[in-house]
Design a protein around this motif. Structure first.
Motif, PDB file in Angstrom:
ATOM      1  N   HIS A  19       0.787  -1.217   0.000  1.00  0.00           N
ATOM      2  CA  HIS A  19       0.000   0.000   0.000  1.00  0.00           C
ATOM      3  C   HIS A  19       0.828   1.281   0.000  1.00  0.00           C
ATOM      4  O   HIS A  19       0.277   2.346  -0.204  1.00  0.00           O
ATOM      5  CB  HIS A  19      -0.964   0.001   1.194  1.00  0.00           C
ATOM      6  N   GLY A  20       2.118   1.217   0.216  1.00  0.00           N
ATOM      7  CA  GLY A  20       2.963   2.392   0.209  1.00  0.00           C
ATOM      8  C   GLY A  20       2.885   3.175   1.503  1.00  0.00           C
ATOM      9  O   GLY A  20       2.320   2.728   2.489  1.00  0.00           O
ATOM     10  N   CYS A 127       3.817   7.534  -1.583  1.00  0.00           N
ATOM     11  CA  CYS A 127       4.846   6.752  -2.269  1.00  0.00           C
ATOM     12  C   CYS A 127       4.485   5.277  -2.248  1.00  0.00           C
ATOM     13  O   CYS A 127       4.098   4.745  -1.212  1.00  0.00           O
ATOM     14  CB  CYS A 127       6.183   6.921  -1.583  1.00  0.00           C
ATOM     15  N   GLU A 128       4.602   4.648  -3.405  1.00  0.00           N
ATOM     16  CA  GLU A 128       4.340   3.208  -3.485  1.00  0.00           C
ATOM     17  C   GLU A 128       5.617   2.440  -3.340  1.00  0.00           C
ATOM     18  O   GLU A 128       6.657   2.850  -3.672  1.00  0.00           O
ATOM     19  CB  GLU A 128       3.695   2.867  -4.813  1.00  0.00           C
TER      20      GLU A 128
END
Length: 128
Positions: A19-20, A127-128
């Motif tokens: 999920h980042g 961010c991923e």
């Protein structure tokens, strides 16, 4: 108790990896061409190489073209950043939207003026 924690730790790491993470906000407002910030503002050319310091940013090589989608409103002495994606030549950043320093580029063509001031959200710095 430690055994139970050890059983859940791999699952927690997997959830974060899939999920980042949300990174710190670079600004609270951005300028866009429309309310949803989906239209391209301009096309810019990189004047020098730039190595992204973290996942909020994109790597840019001198001479690459960048589609600009939004411009963060500068706050409290922070750097001025724009959001965009690298264009052309099959570069690995094509289609990835990220931030880069404004002073790194020269605008080549303005498609629409960035006149809509829109609040940034957590997803702008995800961010991923």
């Amino acid at each position: 108790m430690a055994r139970i924690l050890l059983l859940f730790l791999p699952g927690l790491v997997a959830v974060c990896a899939v999920h980042g993470i949300f990174m710190d906000r670079l600004a609270s407002k951005k300028l866009c061409a429309d309310d949803e910030c989906v239209y391209t503002i301009s096309l810019a050319s990189a004047q020098e190489d730039y190595n992204a310091p973290d996942c909020r940013f994109i790597n840019v090589k001198k001479g690459q073209q960048i589609y600009v989608y939004s411009k963060l409103v500068k706050e409290n002495g922070a750097g001025e950043f724009w959001a965009g994606s690298v264009y052309g030549d099959g570069q690995d950043e094509m289609g990835v939207v990220g931030y880069f320093p404004r002073n790194l580029v020269k605008e080549q063509r303005v498609y629409q003026e960035a006149t809509k001031e829109v609040p940034t959200t957590d997803i702008d710095f995800f961010c991923e």
